[in-house]
Enzyme design. Structure first.
Site, PDB file in Angstrom:
ATOM      1  N   GLU A 189      -7.775  46.785  -1.116  1.00  0.00           N
ATOM      2  CA  GLU A 189      -7.085  46.410   0.292  1.00  0.00           C
ATOM      3  C   GLU A 189      -5.800  45.789   0.120  1.00  0.00           C
ATOM      4  O   GLU A 189      -5.856  44.665  -0.730  1.00  0.00           O
ATOM      5  CB  GLU A 189      -8.418  45.840   1.134  1.00  0.00           C
ATOM      6  CG  GLU A 189      -9.374  46.617   1.311  1.00  0.00           C
ATOM      7  CD  GLU A 189     -10.612  46.112   1.599  1.00  0.00           C
ATOM      8  OE1 GLU A 189     -11.632  46.439   2.295  1.00  0.00           O
ATOM      9  OE2 GLU A 189     -10.637  44.668   1.447  1.00  0.00           O
ATOM     10  N   ASP A 249     -18.277  46.867   0.321  1.00  0.00           N
ATOM     11  CA  ASP A 249     -19.123  48.258   0.817  1.00  0.00           C
ATOM     12  C   ASP A 249     -19.976  48.670  -0.339  1.00  0.00           C
ATOM     13  O   ASP A 249     -20.897  49.390  -0.207  1.00  0.00           O
ATOM     14  CB  ASP A 249     -18.136  49.165   1.186  1.00  0.00           C
ATOM     15  CG  ASP A 249     -17.533  49.068   2.536  1.00  0.00           C
ATOM     16  OD1 ASP A 249     -18.059  48.181   3.274  1.00  0.00           O
ATOM     17  OD2 ASP A 249     -16.852  49.691   2.967  1.00  0.00           O
TER      18      ASP A 249
END
Length: 390
Positions: A143, A159
């Site tokens: 990210e 996640d």
């Protein structure tokens, strides 16, 4: 960050700390050097997907850093345009350019990812769903946010824990900073440790029909899919609630504001927090495992100056099991983390395998600066290094 099960999402600006002062204006794109040290011979595909910060449009960037807005989607979702960039071969590097985005850099091995578009935008892979078309693909993502204040880029396991990689940045003085590397043998070490953890934790591991290990789901998804018992944190939560029925939990949520304190006491099965004047400022119902692992629902953390910061602190304390050993939170001493038999064993085992101890193993792992993040106000180049699956 309280973004479901990700430290940042497509469409949300990654806001992690204060940038260093920029020596010069941040250009519209910067180079990203991708190095394939995975040892795998299958083709790598790379994607740069996100929200263009100047317009708020969702889309993707090609290898030159040129932005392309997604076309309109449908219901049911329609196939997205092929946004893949051919990545470097084993032992090779490839440099692309990344634009001012808040988004994700996906990479997959051996097969392109299947992205779809709905009327609301891009559908992210959701491999906790056994029918997701990406379920049997080896992939992961980083990210990042690149904006006028600089670059923030992280490695994340919020996640899932999957194929390993590290991120880095070259600063204006030529020095580099990096994070995300596993210890030697850390990839297999993590999965071996998780398999050996009783109580359902081994059920987080997903494999292909040929036995290939694909990933371990986060405990949030483990609870949501039934792979991990929903009662897995109950004993610890009950002990916390009992302790603070007769004593006070002091939360000092801002490291740079030591005089801003909130005081928590449990009454009627609710933990009420008061300020220094004795006024109740927010309250929390007894959280369940999903709320703890996801840092949401009963531990929701709005982007405000009171409830959100308190919730962040509670979430970190529950995941790291520090709420019983210290009545002053956050406890930022990593030696105190994960010592209770009831804890986030997924996060514990990830941190144990990181070369620098840093990881984003749950959404608020940045409490106490435990996150795997680098940032710079004048980035010259970013790095993404694909590491060995060993």
């Amino acid at each position: 960050m309280p973004l479901t099960a990700a430290a940042a999402l497509i469409g949300g600006v990654l806001s992690l700390g204060t940038p260093q002062p920029a020596d010069a204006a941040v250009p519209d794109t910067i180079p990203l050097k991708i190095t394939n040290n995975s040892g795998r011979t299958d083709q790598v595909y790379v994607y740069d997907l996100g929200t263009q910060l100047s317009t708020g449009q969702q889309g993707w960037a090609d290898a030159n850093g040129t932005f392309h807005a997604w076309p309109a989607g449908g219901n049911p979702p329609t196939p997205a345009p092929d946004a893949s960039i051919t990545g470097p071969a084993a032992g090779q590097s490839k440099t692309i350019r990344i634009p001012k985005f808040s988004g994700r850099i996906y990479f997959s091995y051996g097969q392109k990812l299947d992205f779809r578009l709905t009327t609301g935008g891009l559908v992210q892979p959701a491999v906790q769903n056994p029918t997701d078309p990406n379920r049997n693909i080896l992939f992961n993502w980083s990210e990042y946010t690149l904006n006028d204040s600089g670059l923030w880029i992280n490695s994340t396991q919020v996640d899932m824990f999957s194929v390993p990689y590290a991120v880095g940045v070259q600063r204006a003085d030529g020095s580099t900073a990096s994070t995300g590397h596993l210890k030697s043998g850390g990839y297999n070490g993590f999965f071996s440790a998780l398999r050996g953890q009783p109580g359902g934790w081994a059920n987080l591991i997903q494999t292909r029909s040929d036995g290939t290990v694909l990933r371990a789901l986060s405990p949030l998804y483990g609870v949501e899919t039934g792979a991990l018992p929903s009662t897995v944190m109950d004993d610890y939560v009950n002990r916390v609630w009992s302790k603070y029925s007769t004593s006070t939990l002091t939360v000092t949520p801002f490291a740079d504001q030591p005089n801003t304190k909130y005081y928590g006491r449990v009454s009627g099965n609710v933990m009420n927090f008061t300020n220094s004047a004795g006024a109740v400022v927010t309250s929390f119902q007894k959280p369940d495992a999903g709320s703890i692992f996801g840092c949401h629902n009963l531990l929701d953390a709005p982007n405000d100056l009171v409830r959100g910061p308190i919730s962040r602190t509670l979430c970190a304390g529950f995941n790291r099991s520090t709420l019983l050993t210290s009545a002053s939170q956050p406890d930022t001493n990593a030696a105190d983390f994960y010592l209770d038999t009831v804890t986030n064993h997924y996060a514990r085992k990830i941190h144990a395998q990181m070369a620098d101890g840093k990881a984003y193993a749950f959404a608020f792992d940045d409490v106490g600066n435990q996150e795997s993040l680098v940032n710079d106000g004048s980035p010259q180049q970013a790095y993404l290094t694909l590491d060995p699956l060993s």
